[in-house]
Design a protein around this motif. Structure first.
Motif, short mmCIF file in Angstrom:
data_model
loop_
_atom_site.label_atom_id
_atom_site.label_comp_id
_atom_site.label_asym_id
_atom_site.label_seq_id
_atom_site.Cartn_x
_atom_site.Cartn_y
_atom_site.Cartn_z
N ILE A 111 0.84 -1.20 0.00
CA ILE A 111 0.00 0.00 0.00
C ILE A 111 0.87 1.25 0.00
O ILE A 111 0.62 2.19 -0.75
CB ILE A 111 -0.98 -0.01 1.19
N ASP A 112 1.91 1.25 0.83
CA ASP A 112 2.80 2.41 0.88
C ASP A 112 3.52 2.62 -0.45
O ASP A 112 3.70 3.77 -0.89
CB ASP A 112 3.83 2.25 2.01
N LEU A 113 3.93 1.56 -1.12
CA LEU A 113 4.59 1.70 -2.42
C LEU A 113 3.64 2.26 -3.47
O LEU A 113 4.02 3.15 -4.25
CB LEU A 113 5.14 0.35 -2.88
N VAL A 114 2.40 1.79 -3.47
CA VAL A 114 1.42 2.30 -4.43
C VAL A 114 1.13 3.78 -4.15
O VAL A 114 1.08 4.60 -5.08
CB VAL A 114 0.13 1.46 -4.39
N LEU A 115 0.97 4.15 -2.88
CA LEU A 115 0.69 5.53 -2.54
C LEU A 115 1.87 6.44 -2.87
O LEU A 115 1.69 7.57 -3.34
CB LEU A 115 0.32 5.65 -1.06
N THR A 116 3.10 5.96 -2.65
CA THR A 116 4.29 6.73 -3.01
C THR A 116 4.37 6.92 -4.52
O THR A 116 4.69 8.01 -5.00
CB THR A 116 5.56 6.02 -2.49
N LEU A 117 4.04 5.87 -5.27
CA LEU A 117 4.05 5.97 -6.73
C LEU A 117 3.00 6.98 -7.21
O LEU A 117 3.29 7.81 -8.09
CB LEU A 117 3.78 4.61 -7.36
N VAL A 118 1.81 6.97 -6.61
CA VAL A 118 0.78 7.94 -6.97
C VAL A 118 1.26 9.36 -6.70
O VAL A 118 1.09 10.26 -7.52
CB VAL A 118 -0.54 7.64 -6.22
N PHE A 119 1.89 9.57 -5.55
CA PHE A 119 2.39 10.90 -5.20
C PHE A 119 3.50 11.35 -6.16
O PHE A 119 3.53 12.51 -6.59
CB PHE A 119 2.89 10.92 -3.76
N LEU A 120 4.41 10.45 -6.52
CA LEU A 120 5.48 10.81 -7.45
C LEU A 120 4.94 11.14 -8.84
O LEU A 120 5.40 12.09 -9.49
CB LEU A 120 6.51 9.69 -7.53
N LEU A 121 3.95 10.38 -9.30
CA LEU A 121 3.34 10.68 -10.60
C LEU A 121 2.62 12.02 -10.57
O LEU A 121 2.70 12.80 -11.53
CB LEU A 121 2.38 9.57 -11.00
N ALA A 122 1.94 12.31 -9.47
CA ALA A 122 1.27 13.61 -9.35
C ALA A 122 2.30 14.73 -9.30
O ALA A 122 2.11 15.79 -9.89
CB ALA A 122 0.40 13.63 -8.10
N GLY A 123 3.42 14.51 -8.61
CA GLY A 123 4.48 15.51 -8.55
C GLY A 123 5.08 15.78 -9.92
O GLY A 123 5.35 16.93 -10.28
N TYR A 124 5.30 14.73 -10.70
CA TYR A 124 5.82 14.91 -12.06
C TYR A 124 4.82 15.69 -12.91
O TYR A 124 5.21 16.56 -13.69
CB TYR A 124 6.12 13.55 -12.70
N ASN A 125 3.54 15.38 -12.76
CA ASN A 125 2.50 16.09 -13.51
C ASN A 125 2.48 17.57 -13.14
O ASN A 125 2.36 18.44 -14.01
CB ASN A 125 1.14 15.45 -13.26
N VAL A 126 2.61 17.89 -11.85
CA VAL A 126 2.65 19.29 -11.42
C VAL A 126 3.87 19.98 -12.00
O VAL A 126 3.78 21.11 -12.48
CB VAL A 126 2.64 19.38 -9.87
N TYR A 127 5.00 19.30 -11.98
CA TYR A 127 6.22 19.89 -12.54
C TYR A 127 6.06 20.18 -14.04
O TYR A 127 6.42 21.25 -14.52
CB TYR A 127 7.42 18.97 -12.31
N SER A 128 5.50 19.22 -14.77
CA SER A 128 5.36 19.43 -16.22
C SER A 128 4.32 20.51 -16.52
O SER A 128 4.48 21.28 -17.46
CB SER A 128 4.99 18.12 -16.92
N MET A 129 3.27 20.60 -15.70
CA MET A 129 2.26 21.64 -15.92
C MET A 129 2.81 23.02 -15.58
O MET A 129 2.41 24.02 -16.18
CB MET A 129 1.02 21.36 -15.09
N SER A 130 3.73 23.09 -14.63
CA SER A 130 4.26 24.40 -14.23
C SER A 130 5.19 24.99 -15.28
O SER A 130 5.46 26.18 -15.26
CB SER A 130 4.98 24.29 -12.90
N SER A 131 5.66 24.18 -16.20
CA SER A 131 6.55 24.70 -17.23
C SER A 131 5.78 25.14 -18.48
O SER A 131 6.39 25.58 -19.45
CB SER A 131 7.59 23.65 -17.62
N GLU A 132 4.45 25.03 -18.45
CA GLU A 132 3.65 25.43 -19.60
C GLU A 132 3.52 26.95 -19.70
O GLU A 132 3.37 27.63 -18.70
CB GLU A 132 2.24 24.84 -19.51
N VAL A 133 3.58 27.44 -20.92
CA VAL A 133 3.38 28.85 -21.21
C VAL A 133 2.37 28.94 -22.35
O VAL A 133 2.45 28.17 -23.31
CB VAL A 133 4.71 29.54 -21.63
N TYR A 134 1.40 29.83 -22.21
CA TYR A 134 0.44 30.06 -23.28
C TYR A 134 0.80 31.36 -23.99
O TYR A 134 1.07 32.36 -23.34
CB TYR A 134 -0.98 30.13 -22.74
#
Length: 161
Positions: free
Chosen positions: A47-70
Motif C-alpha cells: 500500500i505504501d509503495l502504491v501511494l508513493t508511486l501515486v504521489f510521485l506521478l502527481a508531482g511529475y505532472n505538477v512539474y510538467s504543468m508548471s513549465s507550460e506557457v500560453y
C-alpha cells in the motif's frame, strides 16, 4: 489595417503546489489508517509503495504543468493560442476575429469550473475571459487570461474586420 501583437502567460505554481500538498497529506492519512486496520506488514508495504508511486506521478505532472506557457497572438484578423511546453509549440486554437461571437469577463468561480477542458490561462484563481466563436458550424468556447491591452486590441480589431 494589419495588427501584430503577442503576449505570453506562464502557469502559476501556487495552486498546483497546494493541490500536491493536499494529495500528499491525504495519502499519508490513507497509509496511517491502513496500518491501524491491522494489515500484514507485506500488505502495508505494498500500500505504501502504491501511494508513493501515486504521489510521485502527481508531482511529475505538477512539474510538467508548471513549465507550460500560453502565447496569445493577434495577427491581422486571426487570433491564435499556442501552448509552449519545453521545446514543443502546439497550436491550440485559431480563429478569425469575425467568427468571435462573445468575449466576456468571468464573473465568479463557478464559471471558471464551467469549461476546464479548454482552459488556456495561467491561473484558475485569477479573473479571466471566456471567448465563444463559431468554427465549422459549431460553437466553441474557451477560457483564457489575457492582459487588458490584448482585450482592447481584440475588440478594436473586431470592429474593423
Amino acid at each position: 489595417m494589419a495588427c501584430i501583437y503577442n503576449e505570453k502567460v506562464k502557469r502559476s505554481m501556487k495552486p498546483l503546489l497546494l493541490l500536491l500538498a493536499l494529495l500528499g497529506v491525504s495519502l499519508m492519512l490513507v497509509s496511517y489508517f491502513g496500518k491501524s486496520l491491522g494489515l500484514s506488514s507485506d500488505m502495508e508495504m505494498a500500500i505504501d509503495l502504491v501511494l508513493t508511486l501515486v504521489f510521485l506521478l502527481a508531482g511529475y505532472n505538477v512539474y510538467s504543468m508548471s513549465s507550460e506557457v500560453y502565447r496569445y497572438s493577434l495577427i491581422a484578423d486571426d487570433f491564435l493560442i499556442h501552448k509552449i511546453s519545453g521545446g514543443n509549440n502546439k497550436l491550440l486554437e485559431k480563429m478569425k476575429l469575425s467568427d468571435i461571437k462573445a468575449l466576456e469577463a468571468t464573473k465568479n468561480r463557478r464559471e471558471v469550473l464551467r469549461n476546464l477542458k479548454n482552459n488556456y490561462s495561467g491561473n484558475l484563481t485569477k479573473p479571466g475571459y471566456y471567448c465563444e466563436y463559431r468554427s465549422n458550424g459549431k460553437n466553441r468556447t474557451f477560457r483564457f487570461n489575457p492582459s487588458a491591452c490584448m482585450i482592447n486590441k481584440i475588440n478594436n480589431s473586431r470592429l474593423h474586420y
